[in-house]
Scaffold this active site. Structure first.
Site, PDB file in Angstrom:
ATOM      1  N   PRO A 129       0.883  -1.220  -0.315  1.00 18.69           N
ATOM      2  CA  PRO A 129       0.061   0.216  -0.463  1.00 18.69           C
ATOM      3  C   PRO A 129       0.319   1.260   0.256  1.00 18.69           C
ATOM      4  CG  PRO A 129       0.100  -1.057   2.241  1.00 18.69           C
ATOM      5  CD  PRO A 129       0.696  -2.251   1.351  1.00 18.69           C
ATOM      6  N   LYS A 130       0.640   2.437  -0.453  1.00 22.07           N
ATOM      7  CA  LYS A 130       1.278   3.409  -0.609  1.00 22.07           C
ATOM      8  C   LYS A 130       0.489   3.947   1.022  1.00 22.07           C
ATOM      9  CE  LYS A 130       2.447   6.917  -4.385  1.00 22.07           C
ATOM     10  NZ  LYS A 130       2.713   8.478  -2.778  1.00 22.07           N
ATOM     11  N   VAL A 131       1.303   4.139   1.970  1.00 14.91           N
ATOM     12  CA  VAL A 131       0.494   4.763   2.765  1.00 14.91           C
ATOM     13  C   VAL A 131       1.616   6.325   3.494  1.00 14.91           C
ATOM     14  CG1 VAL A 131       1.632   4.355   5.009  1.00 14.91           C
ATOM     15  CG2 VAL A 131       2.449   2.531   4.367  1.00 14.91           C
ATOM     16  N   GLY A 137      -2.959   5.118  -2.728  1.00 17.97           N
ATOM     17  CA  GLY A 137      -2.965   3.913  -3.358  1.00 17.97           C
ATOM     18  C   GLY A 137      -2.069   2.913  -3.225  1.00 17.97           C
TER      19      GLY A 137
END
Length: 558
Positions: A123-125, A278
């Site tokens: 996951p794009k933290v 994202g």
């Protein structure tokens, strides 16, 4: 924007290496508007990076920054594009932050993935990027991303973050880790909760002069280990041993774009311990850290979510008038994708709301999706410097009794009345909707709301675009409407009687209807004193009486 622009539109122009939507501006206007937006972004940057404050939502800032870059490509192709004012500081990163290649959709992702296996998904933290440096196992530096080459020292602040180990068990002389400091969440669902301004809260805690109590609770997600172990499995195992560990729970091997899409959608909907914007796909084998440079690395790619709120430009303003004379305001927009929809228009509702918001063509506005996926105006994010206010209709000129005849200034309301009466629940005239009425309104004989009842097939055929067969079909539908019951014609005329009252109405003739006084109207369900007065006033109007007389004669209704 007319006057400021050559035309109140935007044109498709070919700019740089690809196709971009460029405003049709004179060079002087372009310089002024670009400088105006750049000044606003610089002010927000200063608040964010120096005071730790976020005057505007992260997604809106990102969208406006992209808009500025687009304008610069259109009008200043020889100039370097503006980068956010990062407060880059004077601490050099041991390994540069490369950034990621941003992909627009699944097909772009599939093209990028070809020939790059093995690949891993995370996951794009959504937080604040940091470099952590360990010398002989001791944390000796924590550096903000800054320009990607240089940043500020956050070491003293990071020492308060319990999730960041102060020492690690390693035989390596130096370990460099890149990651995201994030705000831990409980059951955060990105699809419904959005960004929650989490990034700004983290930035604020890291940039304040005095340590914030929030620091202790912040988390860290390591997404890069330059020159680390060769395989992802080894890197994840070692990070867990160091005392990090969140990465192991949120890293998936992927082979196809469909697998990425599956996890992207799953993480978008399911509860997560952090905010995301994202997903990120990265190659297992990365180049040596000495080759990393700021920019878009082709070894890592991001497929971001569409923000729940997005900005776009107002191209023009329309003022549609409904059949009862209510004036609405609709903003025509530079098309943008929001969730799975392409949004080109958004309603602002009333004239008053539009006037209070002070929206003109050229302004950048925030829109979101309300219930059932309907686009909704949220706010003006940035106002164009050269402002030209569109001329709105005069509200007092339009009401329930106006525009029973097709005069030029009444075109909108008259057309709305016709579209209403042809609907299934009114006169049920199939195949005759707005576009058909627009054609028929070209006829000189179309002198009032019900003039179409007396048209012949020959008259209909004389209208441009209407064939003999189509004219016969329209005429037949018009004749069939004559069989509709009396109450349907009351509705078609626009008498403001509620549905419940109309259903309870015993009258079967215009004479009975006209003879009613206010007291008899109030005896029907849903009609109070004010509405009864409005109904009687409507039925006493001279234009209305003439239309009733026409219907009495044409339909043989008493």
């Amino acid at each position: 924007m007319t006057g400021m622009r050559w035309l109140a539109i935007v044109a498709w122009l070919f700019c740089g290496s690809g196709q971009a939507i460029c405003p049709v501006w004179t060079p002087a206007t372009a310089r002024e508007e670009i400088a105006h937006l750049q000044k606003q972004l610089n002010q927000w940057d200063q608040a964010y990076y120096q005071q730790g404050e976020s005057p505007v939502d992260d997604a809106l800032y990102d969208s406006l920054h992209q808009r500025l870059q687009q304008w610069q490509r259109c009008f200043q192709p020889a100039l370097a594009l503006r980068e956010p004012q990062t407060g880059e500081g004077d601490r050099w990163h041991p390994v540069a932050h490369t950034g990621v290649k941003k992909l627009a959709d699944r097909q772009s992702l599939a093209n990028w993935m070809q020939g790059k296996a093995p690949l891993w998904l995370q996951p794009k933290v959504d937080g604040v990027a940091v470099t952590l440096v360990y010398q002989h196992g001791q944390l000796t530096a924590a550096i903000s991303r800054g320009s990607g080459l240089q940043g500020e020292s956050w070491l003293e602040k990071v020492r308060h973050i319990k999730a960041v180990p102060q020492q690690i068990a390693t035989e390596s002389e130096r370990v460099v880790l890149q990651g995201e400091i994030y705000l831990p969440m409980t059951g955060h669902q990105q699809a419904t909760m959005g960004g929650a301004n989490a990034r700004a809260q983290v930035a604020g805690a890291l940039m304040r002069q005095q340590p914030s109590p929030l620091l202790e609770s912040l988390g860290v997600f390591i997404w890069a280990w330059p020159d680390g172990p060769a395989s992802m499995a080894q890197r994840l195992s070692q990070l867990t041993a160091f005392g990090f560990g969140a990465e192991s729970h949120w890293t998936q091997p992927v082979n196809t774009a469909d697998e990425v899409a599956h996890w992207r959608e799953r993480w978008f909907r399911q509860p997560l311990p952090f905010v995301t914007d994202g997903v990120v796909v990265q190659r297992e084998q990365r180049s040596a850290g000495k080759h990393w440079l700021p920019g878009q690395s082709d070894e890592v790619a991001a497929w971001k979510y569409t923000p729940p709120v997005i900005t776009t430009e107002v191209l023009s303003v329309d003022f549609p008038i409904g059949r009862t004379g209510k004036i609405a305001v609709v903003l025509n927009l530079l098309p943008v994708q929001l969730d799975d929809k392409i949004v080109r228009r958004v309603s602002m509702g009333s004239l008053r709301r539009w006037q209070e918001a002070n929206v003109v063509p050229g302004d950048q506005i925030a829109i979101s999706l309300a219930g059932q996926g309907i686009p909704r105006f949220e706010q003006v994010v940035w106002r164009v410097k050269q402002r030209q206010i569109p001329v709105a209709p005069v509200a007092d000129d339009y009401h329930i009794l106006s525009c029973l005849h097709p005069t030029p200034e009444c075109r909108e309301q008259f057309l709305a009345r016709l579209s209403w009466l042809s609907q299934k629940e009114v006169l049920n005239i199939p195949g005759i909707q707005r576009r058909s009425w627009q054609r028929l309104m070209q006829m000189e004989a179309f002198s009032h709301l019900f003039a179409w009842l007396s048209f012949s097939p020959q008259q209909l055929q004389s209208v441009p675009g209407i064939t003999e067969a189509r004219a016969q079909q329209i005429w037949l539908h018009f004749q069939q409407s004559r069989q509709q019951p009396f109450k349907r014609w009351v509705k078609a005329l626009g008498v403001p009687v509620p549905t419940a009252a109309l259903n309870a109405l015993a009258d079967n003739s215009w004479q009975q209807l006209i003879a009613r006084d206010e007291q008899s109207w109030q005896a029907l369900p849903g009609i109070g004193e004010a509405l009864a007065l409005r109904i009687t006033h409507f039925l006493r109007d001279e234009d209305v009486r003439r239309l009733i007389a026409f219907l009495q004669h044409e339909l043989d209704m008493p």
